[in-house]
Design a protein around this motif. Structure first.
Motif, PDB file in Angstrom:
ATOM      1  N   LYS A  20      13.759 -28.140  41.843  1.00  0.00           N
ATOM      2  CA  LYS A  20      14.661 -28.265  40.699  1.00  0.00           C
ATOM      3  C   LYS A  20      14.662 -29.699  40.153  1.00  0.00           C
ATOM      4  N   ARG A  21      14.621 -30.655  41.062  1.00  0.00           N
ATOM      5  CA  ARG A  21      14.594 -32.065  40.635  1.00  0.00           C
ATOM      6  C   ARG A  21      13.328 -32.360  39.838  1.00  0.00           C
ATOM      7  N   GLU A  46      12.925 -33.520  35.858  1.00  0.00           N
ATOM      8  CA  GLU A  46      12.160 -34.699  35.426  1.00  0.00           C
ATOM      9  C   GLU A  46      11.128 -34.318  34.377  1.00  0.00           C
ATOM     10  N   ASP A  47      10.408 -33.220  34.609  1.00  0.00           N
ATOM     11  CA  ASP A  47       9.409 -32.769  33.630  1.00  0.00           C
ATOM     12  C   ASP A  47      10.076 -32.420  32.311  1.00  0.00           C
ATOM     13  N   LYS A  51       9.356 -34.098  28.597  1.00  0.00           N
ATOM     14  CA  LYS A  51       8.973 -33.300  27.427  1.00  0.00           C
ATOM     15  C   LYS A  51       9.972 -33.473  26.296  1.00  0.00           C
ATOM     16  N   ARG A  52      11.271 -33.523  26.643  1.00  0.00           N
ATOM     17  CA  ARG A  52      12.302 -33.688  25.612  1.00  0.00           C
ATOM     18  C   ARG A  52      12.175 -35.042  24.932  1.00  0.00           C
ATOM     19  N   ARG A  53      11.866 -36.087  25.720  1.00  0.00           N
ATOM     20  CA  ARG A  53      11.676 -37.418  25.142  1.00  0.00           C
ATOM     21  C   ARG A  53      10.446 -37.453  24.242  1.00  0.00           C
ATOM     22  N   GLU A  54       9.371 -36.796  24.651  1.00  0.00           N
ATOM     23  CA  GLU A  54       8.163 -36.756  23.831  1.00  0.00           C
ATOM     24  C   GLU A  54       8.409 -36.021  22.521  1.00  0.00           C
ATOM     25  N   ARG A  55       9.171 -34.890  22.580  1.00  0.00           N
ATOM     26  CA  ARG A  55       9.479 -34.149  21.354  1.00  0.00           C
ATOM     27  C   ARG A  55      10.358 -34.971  20.427  1.00  0.00           C
TER      28      ARG A  55
END
Length: 245
Positions: free
Chosen positions: A19-20, A24-25, A29-33
């Motif tokens: 889950k951790r 993190e993944d 991905k959210r930061r890249e989007r």
């Protein structure tokens, strides 16, 4: 003998680790989007121009052309007034307010990019072109040390339409051997002393790609003699070369 108490090692359940890792993944991905959306918005804003922007750009370019024409009319150029016939020219500024004629002259001088530099032999025609593009370039008299360091550190030649670094004397011998130049030192001597085959050696040399200093240059359009950054720096060009080389 009492048995030694066994200390239990700390551990994390595998499901918790998974889950951790998923969190993190997901955060990456959210930061890249988010960064991609911000970039698209910036590109969209820069792509759309208001009518006032077009008018301002047109007026700036026309003003650049008028100032160029006035410089040529009001200021005379003379090779005899120079302390050295060898010049090193560096382009300092961009092209936002640049008239197409200015861009054409910079390309003719082999200075299409900012912080590119070339050797130039002083002549009436070359000095006139430098005067026309003065707000975008600076130049001066390079000494032997500057010539040598530029060619040894950043020298590149053009061989069969390919740009190759001057790390091998064979490249020079194959291209300029017919003019008596078989090594880098011969080329340095020919450039620094304006030898009889300066034109061939300088044509073989590609424009030098100078580095941007840690603190970006705050370029002023005013001539160097008036406290600015452009125009003739005379011997002070060597200080700038050592900073950008």
């Amino acid at each position: 003998m009492a048995e030694e108490e066994q200390t239990q090692l700390n551990y994390v359940v595998e499901t918790v680790l998974k889950k951790r890792k998923q969190k993190e993944d997901w955060a990456i991905k959210r930061r890249e989007r988010r960064d991609a959306r911000r970039k698209r918005k910036e590109d969209f804003k820069s792509a759309i121009k208001r009518p006032e922007q077009f008018v301002k750009e047109y007026r700036d370019k026309e003003l650049d052309f008028v100032r160029m024409r006035n410089r040529v009319k009001l200021r005379k150029v003379s090779v005899d007034a120079l302390k050295s016939k060898l010049l090193f020219v560096i382009r300092l500024r961009g092209k936002r307010d640049m008239h197409p004629k200015t861009k054409q002259i910079l390309n003719k001088l082999r200075l299409p990019h900012i912080l590119s530099g070339v050797f130039l032999k002083a002549s009436e025609s070359n000095l006139k072109m430098l005067l026309m593009v003065e707000p975008y370039v600076t130049y001066g008299y390079p000494n032997l040390k500057s010539v040598k360091e530029l060619i040894y550190r950043k020298g590149c030649g053009k061989v069969e339409k390919e740009i190759v670094p001057l790390t091998n004397n064979e490249v020079i011998e194959q291209t300029l051997g017919q003019y008596g130049m078989i090594c880098v030192e011969d080329m340095v001597h020919e450039i620094a002393n304006l030898g009889p085959h300066f034109g061939e050696a300088n044509h073989f040399l590609q424009p030098f790609k100078l580095k941007c200093p840690e603190r970006r240059l705050s370029v002023s359009k005013r001539p160097f003699k008036d406290g600015g950054d452009t125009g003739n720096r005379e011997e002070h060009i060597n200080e700038l070369i050592s900073k950008l080389n």
